[in-house]
Write a protein that holds these residues in place. Structure first.
Motif, short mmCIF file in Angstrom:
data_model
loop_
_atom_site.label_atom_id
_atom_site.label_comp_id
_atom_site.label_asym_id
_atom_site.label_seq_id
_atom_site.Cartn_x
_atom_site.Cartn_y
_atom_site.Cartn_z
N PRO A 140 0.82 -1.21 0.00
CA PRO A 140 0.00 0.00 0.00
C PRO A 140 0.85 1.27 0.00
CG PRO A 140 -0.92 -1.60 1.52
CD PRO A 140 0.39 -2.15 1.07
N GLY A 141 0.53 2.17 -0.94
CA GLY A 141 1.16 3.48 -0.97
C GLY A 141 2.58 3.53 -1.48
N ARG A 327 1.99 6.47 -9.63
CA ARG A 327 1.62 7.86 -9.29
C ARG A 327 2.29 8.29 -7.99
NH1 ARG A 327 -2.45 4.80 -7.15
NH2 ARG A 327 -3.34 5.45 -5.14
N MET A 328 2.70 7.30 -7.20
CA MET A 328 3.44 7.58 -5.96
C MET A 328 4.89 7.92 -6.29
SD MET A 328 1.00 6.99 -3.84
CE MET A 328 -0.53 6.04 -3.72
N PRO A 329 5.52 8.84 -5.57
CA PRO A 329 6.91 9.18 -5.85
C PRO A 329 7.88 8.12 -5.34
CG PRO A 329 6.09 10.50 -4.03
CD PRO A 329 4.92 9.72 -4.54
N HIS A 339 -2.00 7.08 3.90
CA HIS A 339 -3.10 7.86 4.43
C HIS A 339 -3.40 9.11 3.61
CE1 HIS A 339 -3.04 5.25 7.89
NE2 HIS A 339 -1.77 5.56 8.14
N GLU A 340 -2.60 9.34 2.58
CA GLU A 340 -2.82 10.52 1.75
C GLU A 340 -2.26 10.27 0.36
OE1 GLU A 340 -0.62 13.81 3.24
OE2 GLU A 340 1.22 12.67 3.48
N GLU A 341 -2.85 10.93 -0.60
CA GLU A 341 -2.31 10.91 -1.95
C GLU A 341 -1.10 11.85 -2.02
OE1 GLU A 341 -3.47 9.50 -5.31
OE2 GLU A 341 -3.79 8.09 -3.67
N PRO A 342 -0.15 11.58 -2.95
CA PRO A 342 0.92 12.56 -3.13
C PRO A 342 0.34 13.90 -3.57
CG PRO A 342 0.88 10.96 -4.93
CD PRO A 342 -0.07 10.46 -3.89
#
Length: 377
Positions: A140-141, A327-329, A339-342
């Motif tokens: 996740p994330g 989409r995650m860095p 817990h949050e989008e970039p």
């Protein structure tokens, strides 16, 4: 030319002579003649949204022609005409006939949308211990949490496995050596990359030296089956690509044996243009096989017009947001975005439903490709 190539190979790696049936490396004139017949090539690095990696994209139980057809249709609608797509040697080892059949299906879909494909044979990035079959779910994330290196640490270190790697290259390239739906072969992605993953993966001992000993033969194996498409492997680190005395052993092989030059750049447009000009100094066509990381300063509006100006083929990283989570860095490997989008998407162009992340980007791609190539028919 073959004599010069052999000297270069011997100087850089002490390689054995080319097989007797190998075609020559293209001359600059041959390479530029080929490129003059191509449109301005614009596309993405592609795996479909339900595939976390090469295995899920290509294995029989997860290969998804319907999804691929939909996504390549979205690409064609925005003016894209090419895609860079990764294979894996273990796919061939375990089901060579099935892999080639699915490649044929994929090429038929791409051709329907007038999209040409660059296949990547090997890759030094991310997980060094590839496992076939069912793949683990995404972390996740985390950016690209399931991607697998090829050939992987174990096969890279075991020279008794090199016969299988040779057979893989010769069979895959040889089976499609005259296929006009394939625009090029990228024989090894970022070969001197130590892997990435923010410490999550154990480094492969002596990796760069091992790769330096294998990369030249990979070029030779691919060339030995007389492909009509060019071979390449892209530079991605360093600042002095036009100065061969500043290149490492792997980069010297890349420069010496690529029919067409290629590079990666995830920097600001000033750096992109500087690196592009360094690659252009070799007098061969230039392909930017990876770019576009918004949070790193690499954007469509910064780099794509430079590519158009110099007719550099442009392949951004990521197309549809999916299980690869790019989409995650990159820093998500150290601080997962659970817990949050970039703040901004790092890679990718479209949401999973096909809607643009930034409509202005899609409009720009469509406008610039139409200016260069005319409207899609």
């Amino acid at each position: 030319m073959k004599h010069l190539l052999l000297l270069a190979g011997a100087a850089f790696t002490g390689l054995a002579a080319l097989p007797a049936d190998a075609r020559d490396m293209w001359t600059k004139e041959q390479a530029n003649g080929w490129y003059a017949k191509q449109p301005w090539l614009v596309g993405a690095n592609y795996n479909n949204r339900s595939a976390i990696n090469q295995f899920e994209m290509w294995q029989a139980d997860s290969f998804n022609p319907k999804e691929i057809d939909q996504e390549l249709g979205w690409a064609a609608d925005m003016g894209m005409n090419t895609m860079r797509v990764y294979l894996h040697n273990m796919l061939w080892e375990e089901d060579a006939a099935g892999l080639k059949q699915r490649m044929e299906t994929f090429l038929q879909i791409a051709d329907k949308h007038k999209i040409k494909i660059m296949f990547v044979l090997f890759d030094s990035c991310w997980d060094p211990d590839p496992v076939s079959g069912p793949q683990r779910p995404p972390i996740p994330g985390v950016h690209n949490s399931g991607w697998m290196q090829a050939p992987g640490a174990a096969r890279l270190a075991d020279k008794s496995q090199y016969g299988k790697l040779e057979a893989y290259v010769k069979d895959i390239v040889g089976s499609f050596a005259k296929d006009q739906r394939i625009v090029a072969w990228d024989v090894w992605n970022e070969p001197n990359n130590q892997g990435g993953g923010g410490g999550a993966y154990k480094p492969t001992p002596n990796k760069v030296a091992l790769v330096a000993g294998l990369l030249g033969p990979v070029f030779e194996w691919a060339r030995s089956v007389d492909p009509t498409q060019p071979l390449t492997s892209g530079l991605w680190i360093g600042q002095n690509w036009d100065q061969q005395d500043k290149l490492d052993a792997v980069e010297k092989i890349q420069v010496a044996q690529s029919d067409v030059m290629s590079f990666h750049d995830y920097s600001w447009p000033e750096t992109f243009e500087k690196r592009a000009k360094q690659m252009m100094s070799y007098g061969r066509p230039v392909l930017a096989t990876e770019y576009m990381a918004r949070g790193n300063g690499s954007t469509f509006d910064g780099s794509l017009p430079i590519g158009k100006k110099y007719k550099i083929a442009m392949f951004n990283w990521g197309f549809v947001d999916g299980k690869s989570q790019t989409r995650m860095p990159w820093d998500s490997w150290k601080k997962p975005y659970t817990h949050e989008e970039p703040t901004i998407w790092f890679h990718d162009v479209l949401r999973a439903n096909g809607k643009p992340y930034r409509p202005a980007e899609v409009e720009m791609i469509k406008r610039l490709t139409t200016e260069a190539n005319g409207p899609r028919r």
